[in-house]
Design an enzyme around this catalytic site. Structure first.
Site, short mmCIF file in Angstrom:
data_model
loop_
_atom_site.label_atom_id
_atom_site.label_comp_id
_atom_site.label_asym_id
_atom_site.label_seq_id
_atom_site.Cartn_x
_atom_site.Cartn_y
_atom_site.Cartn_z
N HIS A 50 0.82 -1.21 0.00
CA HIS A 50 0.00 0.00 0.00
C HIS A 50 0.86 1.26 0.00
CE1 HIS A 50 0.39 -0.91 4.39
NE2 HIS A 50 0.48 0.40 4.50
N ASP A 78 0.57 -7.86 0.42
CA ASP A 78 0.77 -6.42 0.56
C ASP A 78 2.27 -6.16 0.52
OD1 ASP A 78 0.74 -3.75 1.20
OD2 ASP A 78 -0.19 -3.99 3.18
N GLY A 112 2.87 4.79 10.08
CA GLY A 112 4.24 5.07 9.70
C GLY A 112 5.14 3.85 9.82
N SER A 163 4.35 0.99 8.57
CA SER A 163 4.09 0.15 7.40
C SER A 163 5.37 -0.16 6.64
CB SER A 163 3.12 0.85 6.44
OG SER A 163 1.80 0.67 6.84
N SER A 213 2.05 -4.68 7.48
CA SER A 213 0.95 -4.32 6.59
C SER A 213 -0.01 -3.37 7.29
CB SER A 213 0.21 -5.58 6.12
OG SER A 213 -0.94 -5.25 5.37
#
Length: 456
Positions: free
Chosen positions: A217, A247, A334, A336, A352
């Site tokens: 993402h 992801d 943040g 991720s 994720s």
């Protein structure tokens, strides 16, 4: 950012790196057991978590339809294997001979898989997730705080329709969401403003150029990424997958001479050497590093999880991601893309999304590194001119003898603040590999890195 500076640096953003040792070979069933047994004994052997994972994979194939999942008992250091009741003594004997502890259960893998398909068809609701829990031999369904009214009724009625003992629902605080935000670490600018993610692991792309893995993402949100909030882009997204089966993103460094780091920075100048990609095992202890909250640990609670995020582009839509690792490790916006790894240096996952935070707790989902490598064609290791580069000799390895509960290294260390003015993202004297600059995790308010053993 000058062209000449890049080859002199360690990998951009010292959030995660790997050495070119490849994926560990599958072990023989009895290999590397820390305690052996005499011939003919069926007492369970003890294993490291990674060795237990290898054995579980082999038994899944060897036991066929009788195999109903497994998990790692970290206290006893044993692999517990579920066998469908009535499968026969020979099946049990085969698993016990391999060193596993056998538990007979009612629900087969096929039945649980079929139940998950029903959930997908009838209960794909934003704010929900589900994964098979081998400890309970059932599907554990989670609903966040947004699942109310008709949505909650649909979810619970669907679970009930699966039959007694097949699935259970629980509520969680907060909302399930991808953990991307504006801030520091790796940066991108979009029409909606700045976004921040965390670098996961450095890899070599299929064409031999240096690259890194992060969340899908993040790669969907922006094409170009920088290592400082105001800096020029240093890497460009090559592949990005979100939502759908995983992801993950593969992001290539723009300069093929970029040197890649060979460790995960865990704060205070300490690092963990990454030795290869490993599959997660339910019950094992894992560590997560992210740019917002730093280092935290917890346990794997589920595999092949399905998560239904509320779509950020369609108010009535849902972004479903499958094949994720579920844990009770906390994370926040943040984080991720950040690294999930084992104490002995196995690269496990990429952050994720999740619910909750690192104050009240929560759960987080991760893209398996092994799956991301297979999908992108990348390999763990140094790339480009950085091939053979070694870890920064000034950065020490994390002390494995220190515990996360070390009172001298608490999460609330007042000397380490998230807004450390001596280490700003825009500090022109701090390069991407400089542990005192943009990659500084010592001020996150999390584990300071001197404690890379589980607090559990």
């Amino acid at each position: 950012m000058s062209h000449k500076r890049i080859p002199k640096r360690k990998a951009a953003i010292a959030a995660g790196g790997v050495v070119a040792l490849g994926v560990a070979a599958i072990l023989l069933p009895n290999a590397n057991a820390s305690q052996g047994n005499s011939a003919g004994s069926t007492a369970p052997k003890t294993f490291k978590a990674t060795d237990a994972s290898d054995l579980a994979s082999q038994l899944a194939g060897a036991l066929g339809d009788a195999y109903a999942g497994s998990y790692y008992d970290s206290a006893a250091r044993q692999l517990v294997v579920n066998v469908v009741a009535g499968s026969g003594d020979n099946v049990v004997a085969k698993a016990e001979k391999a060193g596993a502890k056998v538990r007979q259960v009612q629900n087969s893998t096929a039945e649980l898989t079929a139940a998950a398909k029903v959930l997908k068809t009838k209960a794909t609701i934003p704010g929900t997730s589900w994964a098979v829990d081998p400890k309970t031999d059932s599907i554990q369904v989670t609903a966040d705080s947004t699942v109310t009214g008709a949505k909650w009724n649909t979810l619970t009625s669907t679970v009930k329709s699966l039959g007694t003992g097949m699935a259970a629902v629980r509520k969680t605080s907060g909302a399930l969401k991808p953990l991307v935000a504006g801030g520091d670490a790796i940066f991108a600018q979009t029409d909606q403003g700045g976004v921040r993610c965390s670098l996961g692991f450095n890899v070599t792309a299929g064409d031999g150029t240096p690259a890194f893995l992060t969340a899908g993402h993040c790669g969907v949100a922006a094409k170009e990424w920088s290592d400082s909030e105001t800096g020029q882009p240093i890497a460009t997204v090559d592949q990005a997958n979100f939502p759908g089966a995983g992801d993950f993103s593969l992001v290539k460094y723009d300069d093929p001479a970029t040197q890649t780091a060979s460790e995960v920075n865990v704060g205070n100048g300490q690092t963990v050497q990454i030795t290869g990609a490993v599959d997660a095992t339910v019950g094992e202890t894992v560590f997560r590093m992210g740019s917002t909250t730093g280092l935290h640990d917890g346990q794997v609670t589920g595999l092949d999880a399905t998560v239904n995020f509320q779509s950020e582009t369609d108010p009535n839509g849902v972004d479903t991601v499958t094949g994720l690792i579920q844990t009770n490790v906390c994370a926040e916006a943040g984080d991720s893309g950040g690294s999930l790894f084992t104490q002995d240096g196995g690269a496990v996952g990429l952050t994720s999304g999740g619910s909750g935070d690192c104050t009240s707790g929560g759960e987080t989902f991760f893209e398996p590194v092994t799956g991301a490598l297979t999908a992108t064609g990348a390999t763990l290791g140094d790339g480009g001119a950085g091939a053979g580069a070694t870890a920064d000799p000034s950065a020490t390895a994390a002390d494995p003898s220190a515990t996360a509960a070390d009172p001298s290294a608490t999460a609330a260390d007042p000397s380490a603040t998230a807004a450390d003015p001596t280490a700003t993202a825009a500090d022109p004297s701090a390069t991407a590999g400089d542990q005192s600059g943009t990659g500084d995790q010592s001020g996150t308010g999390a584990d300071d890195g001197s404690a890379l053993t589980s607090s559990r």
